[in-house]
Design an enzyme around this catalytic site. Structure first.
Site, PDB file in Angstrom:
ATOM      1  N   ASP A 150       0.838  -1.203   0.000  1.00 13.52           N
ATOM      2  CA  ASP A 150       0.000   0.000   0.000  1.00 13.52           C
ATOM      3  C   ASP A 150       0.868   1.245   0.000  1.00 13.52           C
ATOM      4  OD1 ASP A 150      -2.898   1.177   0.775  1.00 13.52           O
ATOM      5  OD2 ASP A 150      -1.347   2.286   1.858  1.00 13.52           O
TER       6      ASP A 150
ATOM      7  N   TYR B 270       2.978   9.926  -0.681  1.00  8.80           N
ATOM      8  CA  TYR B 270       4.100   9.364   0.091  1.00  8.80           C
ATOM      9  C   TYR B 270       5.442   9.591  -0.621  1.00  8.80           C
ATOM     10  CZ  TYR B 270       0.350   6.668   2.408  1.00  8.80           C
ATOM     11  OH  TYR B 270      -0.795   6.272   3.057  1.00  8.80           O
TER      12      TYR B 270
ATOM     13  N   LYS C  27      -2.831   5.681  -4.229  1.00 14.33           N
ATOM     14  CA  LYS C  27      -3.956   6.589  -3.953  1.00 14.33           C
ATOM     15  C   LYS C  27      -3.784   7.917  -4.667  1.00 14.33           C
ATOM     16  CE  LYS C  27      -3.692   4.668   0.705  1.00 14.33           C
ATOM     17  NZ  LYS C  27      -2.248   4.601   0.972  1.00 14.33           N
TER      18      LYS C  27
ATOM     19  N   HIS D  39      -7.781   9.370  -1.945  1.00 17.69           N
ATOM     20  CA  HIS D  39      -7.106   9.390  -0.640  1.00 17.69           C
ATOM     21  C   HIS D  39      -7.947  10.041   0.470  1.00 17.69           C
ATOM     22  CE1 HIS D  39      -2.727   9.215   0.997  1.00 17.69           C
ATOM     23  NE2 HIS D  39      -3.584   9.017   1.967  1.00 17.69           N
TER      24      HIS D  39
HETATM   25  P1  NAD Z   1       1.080   1.484  11.885  1.00 17.21           P
HETATM   26  O1  NAD Z   1      -0.065   1.376  12.811  1.00 17.21           O
HETATM   27  O2  NAD Z   1       1.277   0.465  10.831  1.00 17.21           O
HETATM   28  O3  NAD Z   1       2.377   1.627  12.791  1.00 17.21           O
HETATM   29  C1  NAD Z   1       3.647   1.684  12.214  1.00 17.21           C
HETATM   30  C2  NAD Z   1       4.686   1.935  13.295  1.00 17.21           C
HETATM   31  O4  NAD Z   1       4.517   0.996  14.346  1.00 17.21           O
HETATM   32  C3  NAD Z   1       6.093   1.720  12.777  1.00 17.21           C
HETATM   33  O5  NAD Z   1       6.616   2.913  12.248  1.00 17.21           O
HETATM   34  C4  NAD Z   1       6.834   1.247  13.989  1.00 17.21           C
HETATM   35  O6  NAD Z   1       7.257   2.364  14.741  1.00 17.21           O
HETATM   36  C5  NAD Z   1       5.778   0.524  14.788  1.00 17.21           C
HETATM   37  N1  NAD Z   1       5.778  -0.937  14.593  1.00 17.21           N
HETATM   38  C6  NAD Z   1       5.483  -1.636  13.458  1.00 17.21           C
HETATM   39  N2  NAD Z   1       5.540  -2.945  13.701  1.00 17.21           N
HETATM   40  C7  NAD Z   1       5.863  -3.111  14.991  1.00 17.21           C
HETATM   41  C8  NAD Z   1       6.064  -4.225  15.811  1.00 17.21           C
HETATM   42  N3  NAD Z   1       5.926  -5.469  15.346  1.00 17.21           N
HETATM   43  N4  NAD Z   1       6.401  -4.025  17.109  1.00 17.21           N
HETATM   44  C9  NAD Z   1       6.532  -2.775  17.607  1.00 17.21           C
HETATM   45  N5  NAD Z   1       6.347  -1.676  16.879  1.00 17.21           N
HETATM   46  C10 NAD Z   1       6.021  -1.833  15.575  1.00 17.21           C
HETATM   47  O7  NAD Z   1       0.993   2.966  11.272  1.00 17.21           O
HETATM   48  P2  NAD Z   1       1.006   3.676   9.852  1.00 17.21           P
HETATM   49  O8  NAD Z   1       2.290   3.524   9.156  1.00 17.21           O
HETATM   50  O9  NAD Z   1       0.496   5.041  10.116  1.00 17.21           O
HETATM   51  O10 NAD Z   1      -0.118   2.905   9.018  1.00 17.21           O
HETATM   52  C11 NAD Z   1       0.150   1.798   8.194  1.00 17.21           C
HETATM   53  C12 NAD Z   1      -0.069   2.126   6.745  1.00 17.21           C
HETATM   54  O11 NAD Z   1      -1.388   2.617   6.537  1.00 17.21           O
HETATM   55  C13 NAD Z   1       0.807   3.261   6.209  1.00 17.21           C
HETATM   56  O12 NAD Z   1       2.137   2.856   6.008  1.00 17.21           O
HETATM   57  C14 NAD Z   1       0.065   3.619   4.964  1.00 17.21           C
HETATM   58  O13 NAD Z   1       0.332   2.678   3.936  1.00 17.21           O
HETATM   59  C15 NAD Z   1      -1.383   3.511   5.428  1.00 17.21           C
HETATM   60  N6  NAD Z   1      -1.943   4.824   5.859  1.00 17.21           N
HETATM   61  C16 NAD Z   1      -2.947   5.341   5.121  1.00 17.21           C
HETATM   62  C17 NAD Z   1      -3.516   6.552   5.493  1.00 17.21           C
HETATM   63  C18 NAD Z   1      -4.630   7.110   4.683  1.00 17.21           C
HETATM   64  O14 NAD Z   1      -5.001   8.279   4.859  1.00 17.21           O
HETATM   65  N7  NAD Z   1      -5.214   6.346   3.789  1.00 17.21           N
HETATM   66  C19 NAD Z   1      -3.066   7.248   6.619  1.00 17.21           C
HETATM   67  C20 NAD Z   1      -2.038   6.681   7.375  1.00 17.21           C
HETATM   68  C21 NAD Z   1      -1.496   5.462   6.985  1.00 17.21           C
END
Ligand code: NAD
Length: 284
Positions: free
Chosen positions: A46, A51, A76, A116
């Site tokens: 994704d 990004y 997106k 998005h």
């Molecule tokens: P997430 O909830 O996936 O958290 C990611 C963070 O959690 C990492 O940077 C790391 O610090 C920590 N982490 C990951 N795995 C871990 C583990 N096993 N143990 C401990 N800590 C861990 O947050 P995110 O990146 O905000 O969301 C995931 C994805 O969702 C994004 O990369 C993106 O692709 C998507 N996203 C979309 C939107 C949207 O508006 N559509 C907004 C935000 C994110």
């Protein structure tokens, strides 16, 4: 390698329930992260135009060497506020943005293209949606969906357009479980995809109630939370650039949360978002 179950979207396309998100991964690091994820077993990636890592993401896909048709690739459309998305000019702009994303990703089709943010104050998302319908009809994307849409915007699309969004990607984690929106999605055949499924790795991962459940199953809190997403019938796209966590986040099969676990997880909900309110969010 764990086997990730799939969900059949409303047009018959199957999406893995667990994907790899790359928000905040710099373009030059994205290829290594995506390659590691695919080599670890992820088959869904994704990204998003905003990004600014579509090039690195596409490179990582190529380097991993897995046939394109075995991957599920999502990007997106960034609804730049400086652009008028209404009328024929808006439609043209969407098609140009789509072409630009495809070129950066180095692919000739997407599995899923999302709007998005709805930016309802501009009143143009339905026009943007009709351009996505055209892309779907052309076969250049296998499914179309939305992100950060609420019931009001979804209802408007359901009433005014012919294609029901395949999914809605929204902020969703145990602190903010989106129960009402999920029920609305289920009623209308729209799949739910969780962004920030781990609560961005913040306080959620040290919640005592979740730590207790993790200890009971001999898993980590991140695995318990991802398991919760899967058992809810949703799709989750956790992000990490750390190879051990990339693997950990994929290994969420082979155990089952029971009713007591699920009730305990429900009890941590705060109803508070981490991200912005989509009804007012209007970034450029
Ligand atoms: P997430 O909830 O996936 O958290 C990611 C963070 O959690 C990492 O940077 C790391 O610090 C920590 N982490 C990951 N795995 C871990 C583990 N096993 N143990 C401990 N800590 C861990 O947050 P995110 O990146 O905000 O969301 C995931 C994805 O969702 C994004 O990369 C993106 O692709 C998507 N996203 C979309 C939107 C949207 O508006 N559509 C907004 C935000 C994110």
């Amino acid at each position: 390698m764990s086997t990730i179950p799939g969900i059949t979207l409303n047009n018959g396309v199957v999406i893995p329930q667990l994907g790899f998100g790359v928000w905040q991964v710099p373009d030059q690091e994205a290829s290594a992260a995506v390659r590691t994820a695919i080599e670890t077993g992820y088959r869904s990636i994704d990204t998003a135009a905003i990004y600014e890592n579509e090039t690195g993401t596409g490179l990582g896909i190529k380097q991993a060497g897995v046939p394109r048709e075995e991957l599920f690739l999502t990007t997106k459309l960034w609804n730049s506020g400086t652009r008028d998305w209404s009328g024929p000019a808006g439609r043209e702009a969407v098609l140009r943005e789509f072409d630009a994303s495809l070129a950066k990703l180095g692919t000739d089709y997407l599995d899923l293209y999302l709007i998005h943010w709805p930016r309802p104050m501009h009143g143009s998302y339905a026009n943007v949606w009709s351009a996505l319908e055209e892309l779907l009809a052309s076969g250049r994307t296998k499914a179309i969906g939305v992100s950060n849409f609420g019931q009001a915007e979804l209802t408007h699309l359901l009433e005014t357009s012919s294609v029901v969004p395949a999914l809605n990607q929204v902020e969703l984690h145990p602190y903010f479980p989106q129960n009402e929106l999920r029920a609305f999605h289920a009623e209308h055949g729209i799949a739910t995809e969780a962004w920030s499924p781990l609560g961005q790795g913040g306080d959620l991962l040290s919640e005592p109630a979740l730590a207790k459940i993790a200890a009971k199953h001999g898993r980590t809190v991140a695995q318990v939370v991802l398991r919760w997403h899967l058992q809810n019938g949703g799709i989750a796209i956790p992000k990490s650039v750390t190879p051990s966590r990339i693997r950990e986040n994929l290994e969420v099969t082979g155990f089952e949360l029971d009713a007591a676990d699920l009730a305990e997880i429900a009890s941590v909900a705060t109803g508070k978002r981490i991200g912005p309110d989509p009804t007012t969010f209007d970034w450029n």
